[in-house]
Scaffold this active site. Structure first.
Site, PDB file in Angstrom:
ATOM      1  CE1 TYR A 142      44.584 -23.167 -16.478  1.00 52.54           C
ATOM      2  CE2 TYR A 142      44.534 -22.882 -14.115  1.00 52.54           C
ATOM      3  CZ  TYR A 142      44.957 -23.571 -15.227  1.00 52.54           C
ATOM      4  OH  TYR A 142      45.751 -24.688 -15.069  1.00 52.54           O
ATOM      5  CE  LYS A 191      58.605 -23.370 -23.384  1.00 51.31           C
ATOM      6  NZ  LYS A 191      59.693 -24.332 -23.222  1.00 51.31           N
ATOM      7  CG  ASP A 223      60.950 -26.257 -20.704  1.00 56.77           C
ATOM      8  OD1 ASP A 223      61.254 -25.226 -20.064  1.00 56.77           O
ATOM      9  OD2 ASP A 223      61.188 -26.380 -21.911  1.00 56.77           O
ATOM     10  CG  ASP A 251      48.251 -30.432  -8.200  1.00 56.58           C
ATOM     11  OD1 ASP A 251      48.032 -29.641  -7.263  1.00 56.58           O
ATOM     12  OD2 ASP A 251      47.354 -31.075  -8.775  1.00 56.58           O
TER      13      ASP A 251
END
Ligand code: NAD
Length: 361
Positions: A142, A191, A223, A251
């Site tokens: 970000y 990851k 994942d 979330d």
């Protein structure tokens, strides 16, 4: 204990839910002999209306001069068309940046009385959901360099995911210290089978883990973590991860607990001064009607007591009172079920205060 708290009511339901959080804090002052000074700070859409910017210099300074910042919510359709450089949400990003708030803590906890509100099967929910997502907040993709350009006759876009060692180290410390205040188990999500940033993440988390021999540490690929959160959330205590993975997983974690109106969050930095806010927005659709659920806001004030002021017992009292009020069958309209007693926003605040007084005797 004497503390100065910057109070940002913001927009929409902000003033209504903040009034209830302050009510609860005043009760804590009375019950434990503390003295809090509440400093009203104008930020968000209301500041655009009054000062032409979502975070006037004086407002930022008031946050910097306080021991902690308590925020309700900012924004609303009224300001959707304003210049992006002064949007209400910009105020939050600026406060996070100026206060160096690199860690976002979001508890995912289900109140047993509300287990029907979870979209998960009862057999999963019954095992309990009570974990904390610790998300890195001011690094990663970000904040990396981004561009969109034309290459070989077509559009091409890129976002750079990048982390310095020190950015990983400090959030890892936050996670291990948080785990020490809970059940001493950390799962670090990355990851590492694909990304260099994740391989560095894993290496640094392992180094930091050695400083906390009393805390268990395990790695999990992102994942798999996304699956495990819905398959067996009871396995988690503290989940630490980088910015984008944390955005998505936090979330997901809040969704499985039921209502958006119940979940608090804390954004922390090097100093103890952090920003505490419910995870929901300003709910303009129900603003001004005294029907918003103030519980997420009240629990955010509780997190502030625990993390900013080390007032663990006071925070526990707030959490216990909220739980008791739900056991007693009181609900705001967002979580109303048949046979329960419906309360307005201010009545819910009163009920929680009354219950705190009863519990404390
Ligand atoms: P929202 O969270 O404000 O509302 C989503 C839905 O949940 C609405 O139906 C609302 O009525 C309900 N809801 C939210 N909080 C509630 C509560 N405490 N009690 C009962 N019901 C509640 O999300 P949105 O509608 O997408 O956003 C509205 C505005 O808030 C936008 O301007 C957005 O940018 C802003 N926003 C601000 C923050 C923040 O200040 N941290 C976070 C998210 C969104």
């Amino acid at each position: 204990m004497e503390k100065r708290i910057a109070i940002i009511e913001g927009d929409g339901i902000g003033p209504e839910i903040m009034a209830e959080a302050v009510k609860v804090l005043r009760c804590i002052e009375q019950l434990y002999g503390h003295s809090f000074t509440y400093v009203p700070v104008c930020a968000g859409g209301c500041a655009i209306d009054r000062f032409g910017t979502s975070l006037p210099k004086e407002s930022l300074q008031a946050c910097l001069d306080s021991d902690s910042v308590l925020l309700a919510a900012v924004g609303g359709p009224k300001w959707d068309g304003v210049d992006p450089s002064i949007r209400p949400e910009k105020a939050l990003l600026s406060i996070r940046k100026e206060l160096g708030l690199y860690a976002n803590l979001r508890p995912a906890k289900i109140f047993s009385q509300l287990k029907d509100a979870s979209p998960l099967k009862p057999s999963i929910v019954e095992k309990g959901i009570d974990f904390m997502v610790v998300r890195e907040l001011i690094g990663g993709v970000y904040f990396g360099a981004k561009k969109t350009e034309e290459v070989d006759g077509e559009l091409y876009a890129s976002d750079n995911m990048c982390y310095y060692e020190h950015e990983i180290r400090r959030i890892a410390h936050t996670a291990f210290q948080t785990a020490r205040k809970r059940h001493s188990r950390v799962v670090s999500v990355d990851k590492a089978n694909v990304l260099d940033t994740s391989r560095l993440w894993r290496k640094i988390v392992h180094e930091v883990a050695e400083e906390y021999p009393d805390v268990q540490c395990a790695d999990m690929l992102v994942d798999n973590a996304a699956m495990q959160i819905v398959k067996d959330p009871a396995q988690f205590d503290v989940v630490v991860t980088e910015n984008m993975f944390g955005d998505i997983l936090s979330d997901e974690a809040s969704m499985i607990t039921g209502s958006i109106g119940l979940i608090p969050s804390a954004s922390l930095g090097e100093s103890k001064r952090g920003m505490y806010e419910p995870i929901h927005g300003s709910a303009p659709d129900i603003a001004g009607q005294n029907i918003a659920n103030p519980i997420g806001m009240i629990l955010s004030a509780g997190l502030m007591l625990k993390y900013a002021f080390d007032l663990d017992e006071e925070q526990k009292l707030i959490e216990e009172a909220v739980e008791q009020v739900l056991i007693d069958g009181y609900r705001c309209s967002d979580i109303m079920e048949e046979g329960k007693k419906k309360l307005t926003c201010s009545e819910m605040g009163d009920q929680i205060v009354e219950t705190m007084q009863k519990i404390k005797g």
